[in-house]
Design an enzyme around this catalytic site. Structure first.
Site, PDB file in Angstrom:
ATOM      1  N   LYS A 292       3.891  10.443  10.187  1.00  0.00           N
ATOM      2  CA  LYS A 292       5.305  10.645  10.463  1.00  0.00           C
ATOM      3  C   LYS A 292       5.964   9.314  10.807  1.00  0.00           C
ATOM      4  O   LYS A 292       5.434   8.528  11.595  1.00  0.00           O
ATOM      5  CB  LYS A 292       5.450  11.628  11.629  1.00  0.00           C
ATOM      6  CG  LYS A 292       6.827  12.238  11.782  1.00  0.00           C
ATOM      7  CD  LYS A 292       6.799  13.372  12.791  1.00  0.00           C
ATOM      8  CE  LYS A 292       8.143  14.067  12.873  1.00  0.00           C
ATOM      9  NZ  LYS A 292       8.118  15.213  13.810  1.00  0.00           N
ATOM     10  N   GLU A 379       6.573  32.105  17.877  1.00  0.00           N
ATOM     11  CA  GLU A 379       7.492  32.774  18.802  1.00  0.00           C
ATOM     12  C   GLU A 379       7.093  34.221  19.079  1.00  0.00           C
ATOM     13  O   GLU A 379       7.287  34.722  20.189  1.00  0.00           O
ATOM     14  CB  GLU A 379       8.916  32.715  18.251  1.00  0.00           C
ATOM     15  CG  GLU A 379       9.538  31.332  18.272  1.00  0.00           C
ATOM     16  CD  GLU A 379       9.107  30.447  17.127  1.00  0.00           C
ATOM     17  OE1 GLU A 379       9.454  29.264  17.119  1.00  0.00           O
ATOM     18  OE2 GLU A 379       8.398  30.965  16.223  1.00  0.00           O
ATOM     19  N   ARG A 407      12.777  35.077  15.445  1.00  0.00           N
ATOM     20  CA  ARG A 407      11.483  35.354  14.818  1.00  0.00           C
ATOM     21  C   ARG A 407      10.622  36.264  15.698  1.00  0.00           C
ATOM     22  O   ARG A 407       9.699  36.894  15.196  1.00  0.00           O
ATOM     23  CB  ARG A 407      10.747  34.043  14.543  1.00  0.00           C
ATOM     24  CG  ARG A 407      11.509  33.123  13.605  1.00  0.00           C
ATOM     25  CD  ARG A 407      10.583  32.131  12.920  1.00  0.00           C
ATOM     26  NE  ARG A 407      10.096  31.080  13.784  1.00  0.00           N
ATOM     27  CZ  ARG A 407      10.608  29.849  13.825  1.00  0.00           C
ATOM     28  NH1 ARG A 407      11.647  29.543  13.077  1.00  0.00           N
ATOM     29  NH2 ARG A 407      10.103  28.939  14.607  1.00  0.00           N
TER      30      ARG A 407
END
Length: 558
Positions: A292, A379, A407
């Protein structure tokens, strides 16, 4: 405005089919130019930088290697990260309108181009299901807006903590459809990865002979690309088998596993992608390792890999944040949760789904590591996990963005509301979030929570109210309770020494005038409403600060 990079190869690419004019040897330079253009554009607009830099080579390889081998010039592919993909797909001339009014979306948006992905959004664990749906529609002869090319899903390693990814993989293995999954493993989502899957992927990476990959790929690519003889086809098949290293879990789910491979080395990526394109019959998972923030030192050095940045100086990486007139709501929650957990109640626990910094729980986690839980991008599990702790006598605070809490709605209904369990929901990014766009706008939480039985919903008008609402939630044991607050700075009001519980179901009079008109405000619109009232309306006696009565024996949802 930053100085524009010199990009002679990228200047020739207006749509993905233009890549066909380039040779393999030119692609590293194209990737360098694409990375420079991405950094330059985001320095002017702000946006999600780090993840895009990490997949520059992968984006080039997908558009170049797979398209060159495809009979159709369209792919059913969700782009790995939006910004490099946007630049290569006809939107470079608008890339400096990113996240601006009337400009390009900060995330994938189907309506921006004719070549549309299967789905759009920021929720990478959903893409595997969508790609499988595309594959089935393709095989059933569906009339697709993206043609009938391959179904390709690019998912991050952080998404592998989400249950839906495994549901899709289980189904894909059963259906045995031709499906290509790219697992982009940068050992980081927004926060450091958590969970057993992260450890499993790390073990695969630790034993990966990258150089063996390169030699095997180079040795097979010519035969696979031509596929002119039985011997060539057999060699390509043997190559795929030979590249699979310890992919037991994925193989047990029905996937052929290839990897891990170096996602920044086009000499590895292209041969593998072409061979997979030529020989794959059923579901295939390619495990790609990336970094990243790759190629931009300030992003590489940042703790989050330069995940999301405001505008910044291109040379130094110094971010150009406007001076803050007031602490953010998230910072106030951070301080309030820390104080409650430290001084008031050792039963308070905090739970988040891969967003400890974004939801303000990082300080709580530092002080109380045994009482703060990051469950990853999961979640649904987070909500029911909280329900179990509430039933076990703890006081869980479930801190999730409004749009992400959607979600876990089934669990909110069945495992929390119907059971009347006292789970405290700290709903960050409630309301519109400006530049982040529709996928991150917390527009629906009031509607989807307030209609549930016994559910208390609070919305802070300012940062002082938020402190009181944290105290209210901590003291409330009769059932589920939520307090919502927006992204960004507070109003700048005077802060209380400590939060005090509010009376459920009541409000406060801000301005009063003898008239038959009443203006009701819920949440952070109070400041705008208050400023718009005529001056002749007198300030009410019960104006802030809030009174601090004891909680009533019975509550009513608001």
């Amino acid at each position: 405005m930053s100085e524009r990079p010199i990009t002679p190869l990228l200047d020739q690419v207006h749509i993905p089919s233009d890549l066909k004019r380039l040779s393999d040897a030119q692609l590293p330079q194209l990737a360098d130019e694409l990375r420079a253009e991405t950094i330059s554009a985001v320095s002017e607009t702000g946006g999600h930088l780090g993840a895009g830099l990490g997949v520059v080579e992968l984006t080039v390889a997908l558009h170049y290697g797979l398209r060159r081998a495809a009979r159709q010039d369209r792919l059913g592919c969700r782009p790995p990260e939006p910004i490099p993909h946007k630049i290569l797909t006809g939107r470079r001339d608008r890339i400096r309108t990113l996240r601006q009014k009337g400009g390009l979306s900060g995330f994938t948006k189907r309506s921006e181009i004719a070549l549309r992905p299967v789905r759009c959004g920021a929720f990478l664990h959903l893409d595997l299901s969508a790609a499988l749906g595309f594959a089935v529609a393709r095989d059933l002869g569906g009339a697709s807006e993206t043609g009938h090319g391959d179904a390709i899903a690019v998912i991050g390693d952080g998404a592998m903590s989400a249950g839906m990814a495994y549901e899709a993989m289980n189904n894909a293995g059963h259906l045995d459809k031709r499906l290509i999954v790219i697992l982009n493993d940068n050992e980081m989502s927004i926060a450091p990865p958590v969970g057993a899957m992260s450890a499993y992927l790390s073990r695969l990476y630790a034993g990966a002979p990258f150089q063996d990959f390169k030699a095997a790929a180079k040795g097979a690519v010519a035969d696979a690309a031509a596929a002119a003889s039985r011997r060539a086809r057999a060699r390509a098949k043997d190559m795929l088998k030979g590249l699979a290293i310890g992919g037991t879990l994925f193989e047990e789910l029905g996937f052929s596993y290839v990897g891990p491979i170096d996602g920044h080395d086009l000499e590895q990526l292209l041969p593998v992608l072409r061979t997979v394109k030529a020989r794959a019959t059923g579901p295939m998972l390619i495990h790609v390792m990336t970094q990243k923030g790759k190629g931009y030192a300030p992003a590489e050095a940042a703790a989050d890999g330069g995940h999301a940045t405001p505008k910044f100086d291109l040379v130094t990486g110094e971010q150009k944040k406007a001076p803050s007139n007031a602490p953010s709501y998230t910072k106030r929650l951070r301080r309030g949760a820390d104080r409650r957990g430290r001084a008031d109640d050792p039963r308070i626990v905090a739970i988040t789904a891969a967003m400890p910094d974004g939801t303000g729980l990082d300080l709580f986690a530092e002080r109380f590591p045994t009482r703060c839980f990051d469950v990853g991008i999961a979640e649904q599990h987070a909500v029911t996990f909280c329900a179990g702790m509430a039933a076990g006598g703890m006081k869980p605070f479930c801190a999730i963005y409004s749009t992400f809490l959607q979600r876990g709605y089934d669990q909110v209904v069945h495992d929390v509301a119907i059971q009347r369990l006292p789970v405290r929901f700290a709903i960050d990014r409630a309301g519109l979030v400006g530049a982040d766009g529709a996928t991150h706008a917390g527009s629906f939480d009031v509607a989807y929570l307030a209609n549930l039985p016994g559910f208390v919903v609070m919305a802070a008008a300012d940062e002082a109210e938020l402190v009181h609402m944290v105290a209210t939630a901590a003291a409330y044991d009769e059932g589920p309770i939520a307090f919502r607050y927006p992204r960004g700075e507070g109003v700048g009001v005077e802060m209380p020494e400590r939060g005090m519980p509010l009376e459920i179901g009541t409000g406060r009079m801000i301005r009063r005038r003898a008239a038959d008109v009443a203006i009701l405000s819920f949440g952070t619109r109070l400041s705008e409403v208050h400023d718009g009232l005529p001056r002749r309306w007198a300030r009410a006696a019960s104006a802030p600060p809030w009174p601090t009565p004891a909680l009533p024996s019975r509550s009513t949802a608001t």
